[in-house]
Design a protein around this motif. Structure first.
Motif, short mmCIF file in Angstrom:
data_model
loop_
_atom_site.label_atom_id
_atom_site.label_comp_id
_atom_site.label_asym_id
_atom_site.label_seq_id
_atom_site.Cartn_x
_atom_site.Cartn_y
_atom_site.Cartn_z
N GLU A 491 14.37 -5.72 -10.79
CA GLU A 491 13.40 -4.58 -10.49
C GLU A 491 13.94 -3.51 -9.66
N GLU A 495 13.83 0.00 -11.22
CA GLU A 495 12.76 0.57 -10.56
C GLU A 495 11.53 0.18 -10.81
N GLN A 496 11.15 -0.94 -11.31
CA GLN A 496 9.70 -1.37 -11.35
C GLN A 496 9.50 -2.59 -10.55
N SER A 498 7.75 -5.54 -8.02
CA SER A 498 6.61 -6.66 -8.34
C SER A 498 6.68 -7.56 -7.07
N SER A 554 4.13 7.28 -2.68
CA SER A 554 2.95 6.88 -3.55
C SER A 554 1.70 6.98 -2.77
#
Length: 575
Positions: A491, A495-496, A498, A554
């Motif tokens: 991850e 850079e994703q 979860s 974000s």
């Protein structure tokens, strides 16, 4: 004695006459315990007519055997008569062991007078050393198939005693032996069948490792039980017809049917969508007929038993089993310390303190297969020194492919929701209560599905319940921890996020010893892996800070552990 053997006996008793077709129908159905009305429904004759035929048949047999014979006692009377023949044979040949006497159709052709028969019955009642138990079968027909040859067997006395009680004393019709891979379910099933063989007319042992269709297994069973008089060509083509035919044999004779490796035909959770209800024990496409087989065997009346072994519980058991029902299941655990030590010592001589022995056995939870693999490695690599192995084990330096492959196979069958709970149990390190897990989980759907998910994991034999607490076996926890680290690392690389959002790496409120364990077993190897993948500690710091900044920008209102986790990794790098 089965129906066919009883008919051979009658032919010999009635010579030079024999049963006519209607008498044979009545005898066959009476032998299976049917009443006259049920006989009439099955064969199309009037119940009163069948009763009249039966009455004359029982009167004829009473005259021949010189004792009262009825529809209710015909099995017992003919059983005593057959045993009397075997006892006479044993008296004529004293050197022959009683347990080696074969009660077969050959004996029924022997000529003995009714006076000898009565005298033999008297001997049977007075000579206890010669008496044969009414429930014992001298020599059952057995087909072991691919059953392993059990040369060495340690422990499991509790399990053997309980299964004998269920199957012999309480006449359970369907029994499951459940547990993780390597615990010895297959070996125990063979040992149990060997132990119980005197109580059955037929025993057949089959493995589902190669996933045969239920149609093939049914033909196999029926062909064996009919002594090859029935084959695939003569049987009904549909599954329902074959199951009904099998049940006729299970009613007419005492049979033990063993199916090993049932998990092979069960569906894993890896095919489920995230929102799906977790159902353990569903069948792979094309194998649903096994569920119907288990259901019929468990629900319908007969005098036989089907024993299955599996890593996961078939769904039919949930509604059928219970202490007051003829369907039961047993969750197998590891061997006790003394027996586990004997398994290790089969591989040679070992040195080590009592604490070292305890640590090795506890780490693998008494799993016989795991202990055999580890014992061989300790011999080959460390010259039998268990204390040196413990040192390597504490550093996480020894991983055996055979053990990892087995555990990984079971883990990969899990649904996404099940894997996430497994990660939580690995992070916690110690047994944790349902309420504590609910506090940790921040995703609403995961929190809602938690009880269902824990139940599913239990049915897959992958978690242990200690009172109100849940945990994993140490070797499984080790694998799950490695899997968790691999996922978190990936991850961060791509850079994703979860799991980095949904699971914490280090819990601030944890006891110091647990916090230290999480740093040593999760944070430290994660940082080491990331440094290696990104080329340097500086590159990793840059990546972590970039992701942290993106998280803050974000402005998501969803709860997340991501910022806390990223900060903890940065702190560790600079500690």
């Amino acid at each position: 004695m089965n129906t066919e053997e009883a008919l051979i006996l009658l032919d010999n008793l009635l010579k030079p006459k024999s049963l006519n077709s209607i008498q044979e129908i009545v005898f066959r159905h009476a032998w299976e315990g049917m009443g006259y009305r049920e006989m009439a429904r099955n064969c199309g004759y009037d119940a009163n007519y069948l009763k009249d035929v039966g009455s004359k048949l029982w009167k004829l047999l009473s005259e021949i055997l010189n004792q009262e014979v009825t529809k209710s006692n015909v099995r017992a009377v003919l059983g005593r008569y057959t045993r009397s023949l075997s006892i006479q044979t044993s008296l004529q040949t004293p050197q022959t062991q009683l347990e080696d006497v074969v009660v077969s159709s050959k004996l029924t052709s022997e000529v003995i007078s009714h006076q000898n028969y009565k005298e033999t019955l008297d001997r049977e009642s007075t000579n206890s050393d010669l008496a044969v138990s009414s429930v014992a079968i001298a020599h059952p027909r057995i087909d072991w198939g691919e059953a392993v040859d059990v040369v060495v067997f340690y422990g499991r006395n509790e399990e053997l005693t309980e299964f004998q009680k269920w199957i012999v004393d309480e006449e359970c019709r369907l029994v499951a032996l459940l547990g993780m891979g390597g615990l010895g379910k297959t070996t125990l099933s063979v040992k149990l069948a060997e132990k119980l063989q005197e109580h059955f007319d037929y025993i057949i042992w089959r493995s589902l490792r190669n996933a045969p269709l239920v149609e093939e297994i049914l033909v196999d069973f029926i062909q064996f039980l009919s002594q090859s008089q029935e084959t695939e060509a003569t049987l009904a083509k549909d599954i329902n017809g074959r199951i009904l035919r099998l049940l006729e044999y299970l009613r007419s004779s005492r049979c033990l049917l063993v199916l090993d490796n049932v998990e092979t035909i069960l569906q894993g959770g890896d095919s489920l969508e995230e929102t799906d209800t977790i159902r353990v024990g569903n069948y792979l496409p094309g194998y649903e007929g096994y569920g119907e087989l288990f259901k019929r065997v468990g629900e319908l009346r007969h005098k036989s038993c089907m024993l299955i072994t599996s890593r996961e519980k078939p769904k039919e058991f949930s509604s059928l089993e219970g202490d007051g029902f003829p369907v039961r299941s047993w969750q197998l655990t590891g061997l006790q310390a003394a027996e586990a030590r004997k398994v290790v010592q089969l591989k040679g001589d070992f040195s080590g303190s009592e604490e070292d022995w305890d640590n090795v056995i506890k780490h693998y939870a008494g799993n016989p297969l795991a202990l055999k693999i580890v014992a061989a490695a300790i011999q080959e690599i460390l010259d039998g020194d268990i204390s040196k192995y413990i040192e390597f084990l504490n550093k996480g330096l020894l991983v055996f492919d055979d053990l990892r492959d087995s555990l990984e196979h079971q883990f990969n069958r899990l649904s996404k929701a099940e894997k996430e709970i497994m990660y939580w149990l690995a992070i916690e390190r110690e047994p944790v209560a349902l309420s504590e897990l609910q506090k940790n989980i921040i995703l609403p759907i995961a929190k809602q599905k938690l009880p269902e998910t824990l139940r599913a994991l239990g049915q897959r034999s992958l978690i242990e319940k200690q009172g109100i607490f849940f945990t994993q076996k140490p070797d499984l926890m080790e694998l799950v921890t490695q899997k968790f680290i691999e996922c978190i690392s990936e991850e961060i690389i791509i850079e994703q996020l979860s799991l980095l959002h949904s699971h914490f790496l280090v819990k601030a409120q944890a006891k110091d010893c647990i916090k230290e364990d999480r740093i040593r077993l999760i944070l430290a190897p994660l940082a080491k892996k990331l440094v290696k993948q990104l080329g340097s500690k500086a590159n990793l710091e840059i990546r972590l800070k970039d992701i942290l900044e993106n998280c803050r920008e974000s402005q998501s209102f969803e709860p997340s552990y991501a910022e806390e986790n990223l900060i903890n990794i940065l702190r560790y790098l600079n500690s």
